[in-house]
Design a protein around this motif. Structure first.
Motif, PDB file in Angstrom:
ATOM      1  N   ARG A 510     -12.135 -19.705 -55.467  1.00 26.05           N
ATOM      2  CA  ARG A 510     -11.269 -18.616 -55.043  1.00 26.05           C
ATOM      3  C   ARG A 510     -10.252 -19.274 -54.129  1.00 26.05           C
ATOM      4  N   VAL A 512      -7.715 -19.189 -51.264  1.00 24.36           N
ATOM      5  CA  VAL A 512      -7.191 -18.409 -50.147  1.00 24.36           C
ATOM      6  C   VAL A 512      -6.387 -19.354 -49.266  1.00 24.36           C
ATOM      7  N   ARG A 513      -5.546 -18.747 -48.446  1.00 21.20           N
ATOM      8  CA  ARG A 513      -4.745 -19.578 -47.553  1.00 21.20           C
ATOM      9  C   ARG A 513      -5.643 -20.154 -46.458  1.00 21.20           C
ATOM     10  N   ALA A 514      -5.127 -21.196 -45.819  1.00 17.46           N
ATOM     11  CA  ALA A 514      -5.883 -21.779 -44.712  1.00 17.46           C
ATOM     12  C   ALA A 514      -5.791 -20.848 -43.516  1.00 17.46           C
ATOM     13  N   TRP A 515      -6.852 -20.761 -42.756  1.00 17.09           N
ATOM     14  CA  TRP A 515      -6.872 -19.919 -41.557  1.00 17.09           C
ATOM     15  C   TRP A 515      -6.297 -20.709 -40.397  1.00 17.09           C
TER      16      TRP A 515
END
Lengths: 605, 201
Positions: A510, A512-515
């Motif tokens: 999946r 997702v962008r990096a936090w």
């Protein structure tokens, strides 16, 4: 008068051309380099085999750098073009000569011309001065070594020095001088500063060819007569240290041109370690290992020089203002430039099919064969240095991936191609060609390896499993692994694993962008690229604080700083006492004197 | 000295959830439903304890020990739980209570509850405070980044929509509430345990 001296003279005369036009100089340099390359490849008479090999590497870099400079140098003073050309003339003189005096003249012409070139960039007086100071230190050491031998044997010709009783001491002095030019630990501090701040075409030349000249000098000395053991041990140890330090600092820095500078320190360290390894192997009577180590050294020198020259040219396009990575601007490179950046960085990181991979493999294979030697102490030492070099190869990957992801990758997007792209294309095709078909280069180093160990380098070319004879590199006599097999096994198993995981649906991803902690900071900063190294190796980078006390390392570097400052201010004081003018003018006088000696020598030949 | 002192004192970690001491219990709530509440905790003649601030402006006698949490959608977990704590605009009281959880007294590690520094590793998003303009996108992003299955546990009266007009529910789906202003650590642990499908009782 042979054709090589005419080409040298051509380079020297081309350094007068900037009076008319800088571009004309670079075009002339490119034409002369191409001519040199052609002559070296197709009519290699009247040149020594070793010199031919080194000149070939240099000519490749010179051609690339000259083509690059046509577009690059349009706002620097005319001294840059002149010194670029003059330094080439000096280096060619080093390569062509058979006697110590001409060698030293060439050495001085090279150093002084490069110094004037570094001062072409404003505000770089201090770094240029440091370059000159260490250059002169190396020249003095070489002079001491050569002088000792010349006085003792009564001959300034290299061939007349064989069998000298003072050989070991003189050899050590001279090779230490060469090693200072190659930035051996603890003299490595000047190189990244000088190379990182010079104009890009000159720093490519400094890093790729000027350090290569140091190596050439060492190999030259090695071919005259073999030195004692302790010299080999010295270079093994200090080469390994230099390599690991250079690699660590290259991975840690986020200055776009100091990174390749430190990488040069690293590669030169590996070269020095291999040099020591070759000496040790031959002294313990293992000719096969010695031949293989020397082959590794020469091949690694090729991989380093061509790729590093190219990388410095690319880095010159990336830098602007501060020279830090985040400020890299889009549209600096064409597609070909981006590809060239990838190719050079991958080669330096030791990724197949580039020559860096083969060089790395050859080096490791030769250093980790310590069990071939009878002495247990030597076994441990070789194993230690081999592991340092192996570690170096790993850390270099971090630095080079930083160069790609934060540099070359982001600078693409320029429409239209220029002259520099022709240079990139040439260098990349040379890299690819040699990476895939290294046999030709092995043939070129044959005379050197044979003169050293009595074995031919082409003996390490074999053929098996459907690969034609002479196309497969094998460590014949001491190992069954070949880089071709290594490459095939690694890539096939990686592809196989990927196919299995993807095909069987084991891997569910999946994206997702990096936090970033909620901050608007989509950029992955270059410092984060090496953060893990900076944190865990705090003792090395000096990033760790410990209750306000000074580390031994800090004490050491403070003392070192004070010493270098003291040395610089002393020389400043000395200069003021001796002559109260611009030191550039003074150095130019020296250059003029060196050139007149050179012309006299040409006349005398 | 410290070792001797510690040895003499014995174990200081809370026994919760096996046993709850009186000091650890959440603050008292009104004994009867107040007529009106300046913060909107009373609706249709009923007190919503999740919104009660314990401000005592209602002048109703206090004294009810009430452990209020409302976890609607617990996870089907047996073991550890990873929590990402997000402050979207607190007075810092909730933060201090959450910080207590990792101290030696409450020590949620013994219960298999871990705080993670990134929502990408978290099962539960623990939110405190009333959502401010700046933090709303961050709240949404954090929720977005969490892997499935994911739950949101809301802490304190502010986040439940008492003090300000907004509540966390307006922005992300919420699966559980913990009351209090601030909630006591015991309540938070209880909410987390319920969220993990491990009821405290």
């Amino acid at each position: 008068m042979n054709v090589y001296y005419i080409i040298t003279l051509g380079f020297a005369l081309a350094s007068l051309l900037p009076l008319a036009s800088r571009k004309l100089t670079y075009w002339t340099d490119a034409a002369l380099s191409a001519l040199l390359l052609g002559v070296l490849l197709f009519k290699p008479e009247s040149i020594d085999g070793t010199a031919r090999y080194f000149a070939l590497i240099s000519a490749i870099v010179w051609l690339t750098a000259s083509l690059y400079s046509v577009d690059y140098d349009d706002h620097y003073p005319r001294t840059l073009a002149a010194s670029f050309s003059m330094a080439i003339a000096g280096m060619l003189l080093i390569l062509l000569t058979e006697d110590a005096v001409t060698f030293l003249v060439g050495w001085e012409v090279m150093t002084v011309a490069s110094y004037l070139g570094i001062t072409a960039k404003e505000k770089e007086g201090r770094n240029a001065y440091r370059f000159l100071a260490f250059g002169e230190l190396s020249a003095l050491l070489i002079l001491a070594g050569f002088g000792l031998l010349s006085i003792q044997s009564g001959s300034v010709h290299f061939s007349g020095w064989k069998g000298s009783p003072l050989w070991n001491v003189a050899f050590f002095l001279a090779t230490l001088g060469f090693a200072v030019k190659m930035a051996i630990f603890p003299f490595h501090v000047w190189l990244p500063k000088a190379h990182g701040n010079a104009p890009a075409n000159l720093s490519a030349q400094l890093s790729a060819v000027l350090t290569l000249m140091g190596l050439y000098g060492m190999v030259r000395m090695l071919l005259i007569q073999r030195p004692a053991d302790w010299i080999g041990v010295f270079f093994l140890l200090f080469g390994g240290l230099t390599a690991i330090l250079g690699a660590a600092y290259a991975a840690g820095t986020d200055h776009v041109k100091k990174l390749p500078g430190y990488s040069t320190v690293e590669n030169d360290g590996v070269l020095l370690a291999l040099f020591g390894g070759a000496v040790v192997a031959l002294n313990y009577g293992n000719a096969t290992l010695a031949a293989f180590t020397l082959l590794a050294l020469l091949f690694f020198a090729f991989a380093h020089s061509v790729a590093k020259g190219l990388l410095f040219l690319i880095a010159g396009r990336l830098e602007n203002g501060t020279g830090r990575f985040p400020e890299v601007v889009r549209g600096r490179l064409s597609l070909l430039g981006v590809l060239a950046g990838y190719a050079s960085a991958l080669s330096l990181a030791g990724i197949p099919p580039f020559p860096g991979f083969l060089g790395e493999w050859l080096g490791l294979e030769s250093l980790l064969q310590s069990f071939k030697l009878p002495d247990p102490g030597m076994r441990i030492l070789l194993m230690l240095v081999g592991s340092l070099v192996a570690l170096t190869a790993g850390i270099a990957g971090v630095a080079m991936s930083k160069m790609i992801t934060h540099g070359a990758q982001k600078a693409g997007g320029r429409k239209g191609y220029g002259v520099e792209d022709a240079g990139y294309l040439f260098a990349v095709s040379v890299l690819l060609l040699v990476g895939i078909l290294p046999g030709f280069l092995f043939g070129l180093v044959n005379p050197t390896v044979e003169a050293f160990s009595g074995l031919k380098a082409t003996e390490f070319l074999g053929g098996a499993l459907g690969i034609k004879g002479g196309f497969l590199v094998v460590a014949k006599g001491f190992g069954g692994i070949s880089p071709t097999y290594l490459f095939l096994i690694v890539s096939l198993s990686a592809l196989g694993t990927y196919a299995v995981i993807r095909g069987a649906g084991i891997l569910k991803t999946r994206h997702v962008r990096a936090w970033s902690g909620g901050l608007i900071n989509p950029e992955y900063p270059p410092i984060a690229h090496s953060a893990i190294l900076l944190v865990t190796e705090g003792w090395l980078y000096g990033t760790r604080e410990e209750s306000g006390r000074l580390y031994w390392k800090e004490r050491f570097s403070l003392a070192y700083d004070r010493l270098s400052k003291g040395y610089l201010s002393f020389s400043e004081w000395f200069r003021h006492g001796l002559m109260r003018g611009s030191d550039s003018v003074y150095v130019a006088y020296i250059l003029l004197a060196a050139v007149s000696v050179f012309l006299y020598l040409l006349w005398a030949l | 000295m410290w070792i001797i002192k510690g040895l003499r004192k014995g174990v200081i970690t809370s026994d919760y959830p096996k046993k709850v001491s009186d000091e650890e219990l959440p603050p008292s709530f009104p004994l009867e439903t107040p007529k009106e509440c300046p913060f909107g905790a009373v609706k249709d003649g009923k007190l919503d304890p999740k919104k009660c601030l314990n401000c005592r402006l209602c002048n109703v006698p206090f004294g009810r020990k009430l452990d209020v949490d409302d976890v609607r959608n617990p996870l089907d977990f047996k073991r550890s739980l990873h929590v990402f704590f997000l402050d979207v605009g607190t007075c810092h009281a909730c933060n201090r209570e959450v910080a207590q959880l990792q101290g030696p007294y409450y020590d949620v590690h013994r219960l298999g509850i871990f705080f993670t520094p990134t929502p990408k590793h978290a099962d539960v998003l623990l939110v405190a405070g009333c959502p401010t303009d700046g933090m709303v996108p961050v709240l949404k992003e954090a929720y977005e980044l969490m892997p499935e299955p994911k739950r949101v546990l809301v802490l304190g009266a502010c986040a439940n929509g008492s003090l300000c007009r907004r509540k966390v529910e307006d922005f992300v789906p919420v699966d559980g509430y913990v009351s209090g202003c601030p909630p006591s650590p015991v309540q938070i642990i209880r909410g987390l345990l319920k969220m993990a499908g491990r009821d405290a009782e």
